[in-house]
Design an enzyme around this catalytic site. Structure first.
Site: not given
Ligand code: G3P
Length: 242
Positions: A29, A31, A113, A161, A166, A201, A222-223
Site C-alpha cells: 500500500n 499510501k 482501510h 490489521e 500500523i 508492522g 507499507a512503511s
Molecule cells: O495497508 C497497510 C498498512 O496499513 C500497514 O502499514 O506501515 O504498518 O506496514 P504498515
C-alpha cells in the site's frame, strides 16, 4: 461466430485478470508517502516487478490514484486502487469512480482501510461491482469480528490489521498472532473462498513467514518497505523465508 469470438475474448481476459493475483501475495500500500508518490511511485512499482520476476511471488501495488495510469503503462504488475467511492457516474467531484479506475488499469481495490473507513452497506455495494467486473477486492478489517462481517460480503481477500500496530514496526504476526489465527479460522468457517492477509508492522522475511505459518495467504504492508533505505532489497528479504 461473433458470439464465439466475444466469448473467447471474455474467457481469455478473465484468465489474464484472474491469473494476475495468486497466493502467496504481497500487497504494498503506497499510501501518501512522498517516497511512494509520483516518480518514486514508479520506481517502487519497478522494484515490485523485479522482485516478482526473481521470486515468482505475486507483488501487487496499491498506488495513489494519480499514479495508477503510468504504473500500468510502464510495468506489468497487478494494481489495486487504495479506495473506491460508492457512487455511480455523474456529479461526485473529488471521488474515485470504479469505471474510470478500470480504464486507468486497476485489477481491483483495497476497501475500508483503517485510514479511510466505509459503511458496511457501501463496502458490499463496491465488492459486488468489483466481482461483476472480474476484478479483485481486498476488504481491510481491524479484528476477528469485523473480518467475519466482511467475509459474508464475499470479497476475494480480507486483510486484518490492528490499527494500533500500523506504522509501528511491531509486526501483527508476532505481536498479536491470535488475531491472525482467529480470523483465518472464523472466516474460513463461513466462507472458504475468502483468502486472509494480515498487515501492520510487517517488514521482514520472519514477519511474513510468521504470517503464513498462522494461515494467512500473504501480507498487506507499507512503511517497512516504502521507508527502507533500499526498498528492493527489503522486498527480497520479505519473501526470502517462504
Ligand atoms: O495497508 C497497510 C498498512 O496499513 C500497514 O502499514 O506501515 O504498518 O506496514 P504498515
Amino acid at each position: 461466430m461473433d458470439y464465439v469470438i466475444i466469448l473467447y475474448h471474455k474467457i481469455l481476459n478473465e484468465e489474464l485478470t484472474l491469473s494476475k493475483i495468486t497466493t502467496p501475495t504481497v500487497i504494498l500500500n503506497f499510501k501518501t508517502y512522498l517516497e511512494s508518490s509520483g516518480e518514486n511511485a514508479l520506481k517502487l512499482a519497478k522494484a515490485l516487478e523485479n522482485v516478482a520476476n526473481e521470486s515468482g511471488i505475486t507483488m501487487v501495488a496499491a498506488p495513489q490514484t494519480a499514479d495508477i495510469f503510468r504504473i500500468n503503462d510502464e510495468t506489468n504488475i497487478p494494481i489495486l486502487a487504495q479506495h473506491i467511492d460508492p457512487i455511480s457516474p455523474g456529479g461526485h467531484t473529488g471521488s474515485n469512480l470504479l469505471e474510470c479506475l478500470m480504464e486507468s488499469g486497476i485489477n481491483g481495490t483495497l476497501l475500508n482501510h483503517s485510514e479511510i473507513r466505509m459503511k458496511l452497506a457501501d463496502i458490499g455495494y463496491i465488492v459486488k461491482k468489483i466481482r461483476d467486473n472480474d476484478l479483485f477486492s481486498v476488504v481491510c478489517t481491524n479484528n476477528i469480528e469485523t473480518s467475519v462481517a466482511a467475509a459474508t460480503l464475499n470479497p476475494n481477500f480480507v486483510a486484518v490489521e490492528p490499527p494500533e500496530l500500523i506504522g509501528s514496526g511491531i509486526p501483527v504476526s508476532q505481536a498479536e498472532p491470535e488475531i491472525v489465527e482467529g480470523t483465518v479460522a472464523k472466516v474460513k468457517k463461513i466462507n472458504k473462498n475468502v483468502e486472509i492477509l494480515c498487515g501492520a508492522g510487517i517488514s521482514t522475511g520472519e514477519d511474513m513467514k510468521a504470517a503464513m505459518d498462522l494461515g494467512a495467504s500473504g501480507v498487506l504492508l507499507a512503511s517497512g518497505i516504502i521507508l527502507a533505505k533500499d526498498p528492493q532489497s527489503a522486498l527480497l528479504d520479505l519473501v526470502s523465508k517462504i
